[in-house]
Motif scaffolding. Sequence first.
Motif, PDB file in Angstrom:
ATOM      1  N   LYS A   1     -22.382   5.875 -35.549  1.00  0.00           N
ATOM      2  CA  LYS A   1     -21.512   5.038 -36.371  1.00  0.00           C
ATOM      3  C   LYS A   1     -21.155   5.779 -37.651  1.00  0.00           C
ATOM      4  N   ALA A   2     -19.914   5.652 -38.054  1.00  0.00           N
ATOM      5  CA  ALA A   2     -19.475   6.220 -39.333  1.00  0.00           C
ATOM      6  C   ALA A   2     -20.255   5.553 -40.462  1.00  0.00           C
ATOM      7  N   THR A   3     -20.350   6.262 -41.578  1.00  0.00           N
ATOM      8  CA  THR A   3     -21.040   5.680 -42.742  1.00  0.00           C
ATOM      9  C   THR A   3     -20.204   4.536 -43.317  1.00  0.00           C
ATOM     10  N   ASN A   4     -20.854   3.688 -44.070  1.00  0.00           N
ATOM     11  CA  ASN A   4     -20.134   2.587 -44.719  1.00  0.00           C
ATOM     12  C   ASN A   4     -19.051   3.120 -45.653  1.00  0.00           C
TER      13      ASN A   4
ATOM     14  N   ALA B   1      -5.070  -3.603 -37.280  1.00  0.00           N
ATOM     15  CA  ALA B   1      -6.026  -2.638 -36.725  1.00  0.00           C
ATOM     16  C   ALA B   1      -7.360  -3.327 -36.475  1.00  0.00           C
ATOM     17  N   ILE B   2      -7.967  -3.004 -35.359  1.00  0.00           N
ATOM     18  CA  ILE B   2      -9.244  -3.580 -34.948  1.00  0.00           C
ATOM     19  C   ILE B   2     -10.344  -2.567 -35.228  1.00  0.00           C
ATOM     20  N   GLN B   3     -11.461  -3.035 -35.757  1.00  0.00           N
ATOM     21  CA  GLN B   3     -12.589  -2.139 -36.010  1.00  0.00           C
ATOM     22  C   GLN B   3     -13.503  -2.110 -34.798  1.00  0.00           C
ATOM     23  N   HIS B   4     -13.762  -0.909 -34.293  1.00  0.00           N
ATOM     24  CA  HIS B   4     -14.709  -0.683 -33.204  1.00  0.00           C
ATOM     25  C   HIS B   4     -16.115  -0.621 -33.799  1.00  0.00           C
ATOM     26  N   CYS B   5     -17.131  -0.872 -33.020  1.00  0.00           N
ATOM     27  CA  CYS B   5     -18.519  -0.842 -33.507  1.00  0.00           C
ATOM     28  C   CYS B   5     -18.903   0.510 -34.107  1.00  0.00           C
ATOM     29  N   SER B   6     -18.215   1.575 -33.736  1.00  0.00           N
ATOM     30  CA  SER B   6     -18.520   2.915 -34.259  1.00  0.00           C
ATOM     31  C   SER B   6     -17.906   3.155 -35.636  1.00  0.00           C
TER      32      SER B   6
END
Length: 176
Positions: free
Chosen positions: A44-47, A65-70
Motif C-alpha cells: 500500500k502507498a503511504t498516507n 476517481a475510485i481509490q483502490h485498497c493499494s
Amino acid sequence: MSILKVQNTMLKTLIASLLALTVFAGCIKGRDEVRCQYDACAVKATNAEIDSVRAYLAANNITDAIQHCSGVFYRITVAGTGAQPEPCSFIGASYTGRRVDGSVFDAGTFPQPYQLTALIRGWTNILPLVKTGGEVILYIPPSLGYGGREIRDANNNLVLAANSMLIFTVQLTSVQ
C-alpha cells in the motif's frame, strides 16, 4: 518367459509410467498456480502519497476517481467487453503516461504481450478490473509506480524524476 507375461509386464510398466506422468503434470500445474498468486492489497502507498494524489485530484476537479485498497486511484472510462485479465495474465495494451503537469513522458503500444505482474504495481492492481477493449485512467502514487528511481532516456536525459506520481491512460487490447 511367455509372451503373455512379457505383455503383462509391459502393460504394468506403461500404466505406472502414465500414472507418474499424470502426477508430475499435476505438480507442474500446482507450482504455476502458487507462483502466480498475487495480492493487490499487499503493498500500500503511504498516507502521504495517497494524500498527494487526493490533492492532485481535487486541484484538477476530478471527483469520480475510485481509490483502490493499494492507494492507486482510477477511473474506468470504457469497461470493455472482452476477456478480463488476472494479475498473471499476459496482456496487450496501448498507453500514454503523463506527469502531473500534463506532459507526456511515455506512450506506445506493447510490441508483444507482457505478463501483468512484470509491469508496475499500479497497473497490476487495476487492469484486472477492465475487460479487453476497455480503457482506464490510473493515478499512481510513486511507491506503486517507479518509486525512487529516476527514468532516463538513451542519452541520459531525465524523463521522469524519482518519486513521481504517474498518470496513465491505458487501453487493454488483448488478454492471454
